[in-house]
Every structure is written in C-alpha cells, then in structure tokens.
Design a protein around this motif. Structure first.
Motif, PDB file in Angstrom:
ATOM      1  N   LEU A 187      83.048  54.858  67.178  1.00 40.88           N
ATOM      2  CA  LEU A 187      83.819  54.741  66.107  1.00 40.88           C
ATOM      3  C   LEU A 187      84.631  53.359  66.404  1.00 40.88           C
ATOM      4  CD1 LEU A 187      84.869  55.230  63.125  1.00 40.88           C
ATOM      5  CD2 LEU A 187      86.543  56.801  64.107  1.00 40.88           C
ATOM      6  N   ALA A 188      85.115  53.312  67.567  1.00 43.65           N
ATOM      7  CA  ALA A 188      86.117  52.233  67.993  1.00 43.65           C
ATOM      8  C   ALA A 188      85.182  50.634  67.888  1.00 43.65           C
ATOM      9  CB  ALA A 188      86.515  52.313  69.330  1.00 43.65           C
ATOM     10  N   VAL A 189      83.992  50.944  68.453  1.00 42.09           N
ATOM     11  CA  VAL A 189      83.048  49.774  68.390  1.00 42.09           C
ATOM     12  C   VAL A 189      82.727  49.316  66.865  1.00 42.09           C
ATOM     13  CG1 VAL A 189      80.719  49.109  69.119  1.00 42.09           C
ATOM     14  CG2 VAL A 189      82.167  50.345  70.810  1.00 42.09           C
ATOM     15  N   ALA A 190      82.528  50.179  65.983  1.00 40.62           N
ATOM     16  CA  ALA A 190      82.251  50.008  64.699  1.00 40.62           C
ATOM     17  C   ALA A 190      83.293  49.312  63.821  1.00 40.62           C
ATOM     18  CB  ALA A 190      81.804  51.157  63.974  1.00 40.62           C
ATOM     19  N   ILE A 191      84.616  49.745  64.140  1.00 47.53           N
ATOM     20  CA  ILE A 191      85.795  49.304  63.772  1.00 47.53           C
ATOM     21  C   ILE A 191      85.930  47.850  64.228  1.00 47.53           C
ATOM     22  CG2 ILE A 191      88.101  49.355  63.633  1.00 47.53           C
ATOM     23  CD1 ILE A 191      88.159  52.430  63.456  1.00 47.53           C
ATOM     24  N   VAL A 192      85.757  47.633  65.337  1.00 48.32           N
ATOM     25  CA  VAL A 192      85.796  46.084  65.988  1.00 48.32           C
ATOM     26  C   VAL A 192      84.792  45.263  65.605  1.00 48.32           C
ATOM     27  CG1 VAL A 192      85.804  44.929  67.997  1.00 48.32           C
ATOM     28  CG2 VAL A 192      87.137  46.901  68.084  1.00 48.32           C
ATOM     29  N   ALA A 193      83.737  45.503  64.965  1.00 46.73           N
ATOM     30  CA  ALA A 193      82.631  44.672  64.774  1.00 46.73           C
ATOM     31  C   ALA A 193      82.846  44.582  63.193  1.00 46.73           C
ATOM     32  CB  ALA A 193      81.092  45.747  64.756  1.00 46.73           C
ATOM     33  N   VAL A 194      83.465  45.356  62.427  1.00 47.37           N
ATOM     34  CA  VAL A 194      83.732  45.076  60.979  1.00 47.37           C
ATOM     35  C   VAL A 194      85.096  44.191  61.091  1.00 47.37           C
ATOM     36  CG1 VAL A 194      84.623  46.239  58.954  1.00 47.37           C
ATOM     37  CG2 VAL A 194      82.858  47.182  60.157  1.00 47.37           C
ATOM     38  N   GLY A 195      85.756  44.484  61.811  1.00 49.55           N
ATOM     39  CA  GLY A 195      87.023  43.593  61.918  1.00 49.55           C
ATOM     40  C   GLY A 195      86.764  42.209  62.155  1.00 49.55           C
ATOM     41  N   SER A 196      85.842  41.933  63.460  1.00 48.69           N
ATOM     42  CA  SER A 196      85.548  40.472  63.711  1.00 48.69           C
ATOM     43  C   SER A 196      84.710  40.058  62.570  1.00 48.69           C
ATOM     44  CB  SER A 196      84.624  40.603  65.087  1.00 48.69           C
ATOM     45  OG  SER A 196      83.284  41.139  64.770  1.00 48.69           O
ATOM     46  N   SER A 197      83.872  40.579  61.639  1.00 49.74           N
ATOM     47  CA  SER A 197      83.090  40.121  60.696  1.00 49.74           C
ATOM     48  C   SER A 197      84.082  39.638  59.793  1.00 49.74           C
ATOM     49  CB  SER A 197      82.097  40.995  59.908  1.00 49.74           C
ATOM     50  OG  SER A 197      81.523  40.599  59.083  1.00 49.74           O
ATOM     51  N   GLU A 198      85.154  40.427  59.297  1.00 50.96           N
ATOM     52  CA  GLU A 198      86.120  40.050  58.247  1.00 50.96           C
ATOM     53  C   GLU A 198      86.904  38.943  58.864  1.00 50.96           C
ATOM     54  OE1 GLU A 198      88.276  43.716  57.850  1.00 50.96           O
ATOM     55  OE2 GLU A 198      86.893  44.552  56.224  1.00 50.96           O
ATOM     56  N   ALA A 199      87.050  38.842  60.146  1.00 52.29           N
ATOM     57  CA  ALA A 199      87.932  37.663  60.543  1.00 52.29           C
ATOM     58  C   ALA A 199      87.091  36.440  60.623  1.00 52.29           C
ATOM     59  CB  ALA A 199      88.282  37.991  62.009  1.00 52.29           C
ATOM     60  N   GLN A 200      85.660  36.513  60.679  1.00 47.91           N
ATOM     61  CA  GLN A 200      84.974  35.278  60.425  1.00 47.91           C
ATOM     62  C   GLN A 200      85.029  34.896  59.347  1.00 47.91           C
ATOM     63  OE1 GLN A 200      81.343  36.476  62.203  1.00 47.91           O
ATOM     64  NE2 GLN A 200      81.709  36.246  64.302  1.00 47.91           N
ATOM     65  N   GLU A 201      84.729  35.576  58.243  1.00 50.78           N
ATOM     66  CA  GLU A 201      84.790  35.267  56.744  1.00 50.78           C
ATOM     67  C   GLU A 201      86.381  34.614  56.595  1.00 50.78           C
ATOM     68  OE1 GLU A 201      83.551  38.240  54.121  1.00 50.78           O
ATOM     69  OE2 GLU A 201      81.702  38.397  55.273  1.00 50.78           O
ATOM     70  N   ALA A 202      87.295  35.357  56.872  1.00 50.87           N
ATOM     71  CA  ALA A 202      88.730  34.618  56.602  1.00 50.87           C
ATOM     72  C   ALA A 202      88.837  33.526  57.321  1.00 50.87           C
ATOM     73  CB  ALA A 202      89.480  35.801  57.188  1.00 50.87           C
ATOM     74  N   ALA A 203      88.342  33.170  58.462  1.00 52.19           N
ATOM     75  CA  ALA A 203      88.463  31.838  58.985  1.00 52.19           C
ATOM     76  C   ALA A 203      87.853  30.791  58.173  1.00 52.19           C
ATOM     77  CB  ALA A 203      87.827  31.906  60.589  1.00 52.19           C
ATOM     78  N   GLN A 204      86.885  30.858  57.178  1.00 51.87           N
ATOM     79  CA  GLN A 204      86.446  29.785  56.396  1.00 51.87           C
ATOM     80  C   GLN A 204      87.494  29.544  55.623  1.00 51.87           C
ATOM     81  OE1 GLN A 204      82.614  30.744  54.944  1.00 51.87           O
ATOM     82  NE2 GLN A 204      81.468  30.699  56.781  1.00 51.87           N
ATOM     83  N   PRO A 205      87.712  28.050  55.365  1.00 51.07           N
ATOM     84  CA  PRO A 205      88.812  27.654  54.326  1.00 51.07           C
ATOM     85  C   PRO A 205      88.355  28.103  52.869  1.00 51.07           C
ATOM     86  CG  PRO A 205      87.413  25.760  55.153  1.00 51.07           C
ATOM     87  CD  PRO A 205      86.968  26.824  56.058  1.00 51.07           C
ATOM     88  N   ALA A 206      89.204  28.259  52.281  1.00 51.97           N
ATOM     89  CA  ALA A 206      89.171  28.771  50.861  1.00 51.97           C
ATOM     90  C   ALA A 206      88.689  27.441  50.142  1.00 51.97           C
ATOM     91  CB  ALA A 206      90.360  29.373  50.044  1.00 51.97           C
ATOM     92  N   CYS A 207      87.555  27.708  49.178  1.00 48.76           N
ATOM     93  CA  CYS A 207      87.190  26.657  48.271  1.00 48.76           C
ATOM     94  C   CYS A 207      88.215  26.354  47.021  1.00 48.76           C
ATOM     95  CB  CYS A 207      85.620  26.908  47.685  1.00 48.76           C
ATOM     96  SG  CYS A 207      84.539  27.300  48.963  1.00 48.76           S
ATOM     97  N   THR A 208      88.512  24.819  47.210  1.00 41.63           N
ATOM     98  CA  THR A 208      89.576  24.539  45.983  1.00 41.63           C
ATOM     99  C   THR A 208      88.687  23.619  45.176  1.00 41.63           C
ATOM    100  OG1 THR A 208      90.069  22.541  47.267  1.00 41.63           O
ATOM    101  CG2 THR A 208      91.579  24.310  47.528  1.00 41.63           C
ATOM    102  N   ALA A 209      87.321  23.278  45.554  1.00 41.19           N
ATOM    103  CA  ALA A 209      86.541  22.582  44.512  1.00 41.19           C
ATOM    104  C   ALA A 209      84.953  22.701  45.159  1.00 41.19           C
ATOM    105  CB  ALA A 209      86.998  21.103  44.342  1.00 41.19           C
ATOM    106  N   PRO A 210      84.214  22.769  44.180  1.00 44.66           N
ATOM    107  CA  PRO A 210      82.610  22.791  44.568  1.00 44.66           C
ATOM    108  C   PRO A 210      82.404  21.657  45.498  1.00 44.66           C
ATOM    109  CG  PRO A 210      82.862  23.112  42.418  1.00 44.66           C
ATOM    110  CD  PRO A 210      84.206  22.574  42.546  1.00 44.66           C
ATOM    111  N   VAL A 211      81.766  21.473  46.396  1.00 47.00           N
ATOM    112  CA  VAL A 211      81.144  20.614  47.318  1.00 47.00           C
ATOM    113  C   VAL A 211      79.612  20.259  47.231  1.00 47.00           C
ATOM    114  CG1 VAL A 211      80.927  19.753  49.878  1.00 47.00           C
ATOM    115  CG2 VAL A 211      82.913  20.971  49.047  1.00 47.00           C
ATOM    116  N   ALA A 212      79.320  19.219  46.881  1.00 49.22           N
ATOM    117  CA  ALA A 212      77.806  18.734  46.755  1.00 49.22           C
ATOM    118  C   ALA A 212      77.218  19.000  48.188  1.00 49.22           C
ATOM    119  CB  ALA A 212      77.463  17.485  46.102  1.00 49.22           C
ATOM    120  N   PRO A 213      75.879  19.599  48.285  1.00 54.41           N
ATOM    121  CA  PRO A 213      75.372  19.676  49.880  1.00 54.41           C
ATOM    122  C   PRO A 213      74.594  18.367  49.885  1.00 54.41           C
ATOM    123  CG  PRO A 213      74.286  21.266  48.041  1.00 54.41           C
ATOM    124  CD  PRO A 213      75.405  20.614  47.306  1.00 54.41           C
ATOM    125  N   THR A 214      74.181  18.090  51.114  1.00 57.17           N
ATOM    126  CA  THR A 214      73.773  16.778  51.385  1.00 57.17           C
ATOM    127  C   THR A 214      72.463  17.156  52.273  1.00 57.17           C
ATOM    128  OG1 THR A 214      74.806  16.982  53.463  1.00 57.17           O
ATOM    129  CG2 THR A 214      75.881  15.796  51.785  1.00 57.17           C
TER     130      THR A 214
END
Length: 177
Positions: free
Chosen positions: A15-42
């Motif tokens: 259970l502790a391993v599962a909680i750490v895995a979920v927490g690190s996944s959420e931390a990775q998503e939170a580490a990405q900056p919030a989008c303030t405007a769409p960005v055109a891919p290149t």
C-alpha cells in the motif's frame, strides 16, 4: 481465519509503494506549467493546428485514408456500430466511440500517431496489432494529449480507434525524421 494471526506487514508495504507511485505521478503532472494560451506545435507536428474533417468507418468496407502529414478532425461512431478487424485490447463500452481509418505507407520509417484524447489505438496489418516503439504525451499546451510511434514498412495498415469518450477527435499521422 480463527486462531491464525494475519501479518499486515506485506499488505501495508504494498500500500505504501502504491501511494508513493500515485503521489509521484501527480507531482510530475503538477510540475508542468499551467497553460495560459495554446501553443502551436512545431516540426512534424505543425499540421496539428489545421485539421480537415474526416469520417471514420465502421468496417473495412469503404474505409477512408488518413493522410500522412495532415491533421484530421475525425468523426467517430458509437462502439457497437464498429466491426474491428482485430478486437481492441480496450474496446470501450456501449457509450464510447471508435472507428477505423486506413494508413497507406509509401516509405519505411517511424510514424507517430498524435491524438487529442486518451483513446486506445491499434495499428493493424494482416489481422495483427503492431507493437508501438514509443509513447508519451504531446508538447505542453498544444492540445496533443497522446503520441504513439510505430515502425512501419510500405503498405496498407488500419488504425483502429476505440474507447474514446467523445464522438470527435483530432488525429495526426506524421513521419518522424
């Protein structure tokens, strides 16, 4: 289990391993900056911003081709209306959407399928699903949610789309340099 004492150590450890895995996944998503405007891919993803309409097929008969290097706004069917050549690993339920498009490869190489959703995709040839060579998320703020790469040789393929929550999605097939 009368008379036997249960050991909770292994259960709590898992259970502790599962909680750490979920927490690190959420931390990775939170580490990405919030989008303030769409960005055109290149690069090979640049056509993403100008999709053309395309209707997915419900069977191999009358199937439309997904052009290489052009994005499409694909209209899907309800899952019960689709006869997949190969049962998808994740077919989706009766309220999900899916469909088929043809891919015609003229030059061997790595091809990337970019999607704006988390739909399940299979690239099928001769009733066999090909293994992807890479997968990941699209560039931040571009609207590309999922990218899957395949090593393809010349010839026809079928792109099976399943388990999509909406009746439309944007799809781009690009050759990766």
């Amino acid at each position: 289990m009368r008379g036997k004492k249960m050991s909770w150590g292994p259960v709590l450890g898992a259970l502790a391993v599962a909680i750490v895995a979920v927490g690190s996944s959420e931390a990775q998503e939170a580490a990405q900056p919030a989008c303030t405007a769409p960005v055109a891919p290149t690069g090979e993803l640049a056509p993403w911003t100008a999709p053309s309409p395309l209707q997915a097929a419900g069977s191999e008969a009358g199937i439309s081709s997904l052009p290489v290097g052009r994005a499409v706004r694909l209209t899907l069917l309800q899952t019960p209306e689709v006869r997949y050549p190969l049962r998808p690993e994740k077919p989706g339920g009766s309220v999900s959407h899916g469909g088929l498009v043809r891919i015609d490869v003229r030059e061997a190489g790595t091809y990337r399928v970019a999607l704006d959703s988390a739909a399940w995709i299979d690239v099928v040839r001769d009733k066999q699903a090909l293994r992807s060579t890479a997968h990941g998320h699209g560039p931040n703020c571009t609207g590309i949610r999922k990218m899957v790469d395949y090593s393809l040789t010349p010839g026809p393929y079928i792109l099976q789309i399943s388990a999509n929550g909406q009746p439309q999605m944007t799809v781009l097939l690009a050759r990766v340099p």
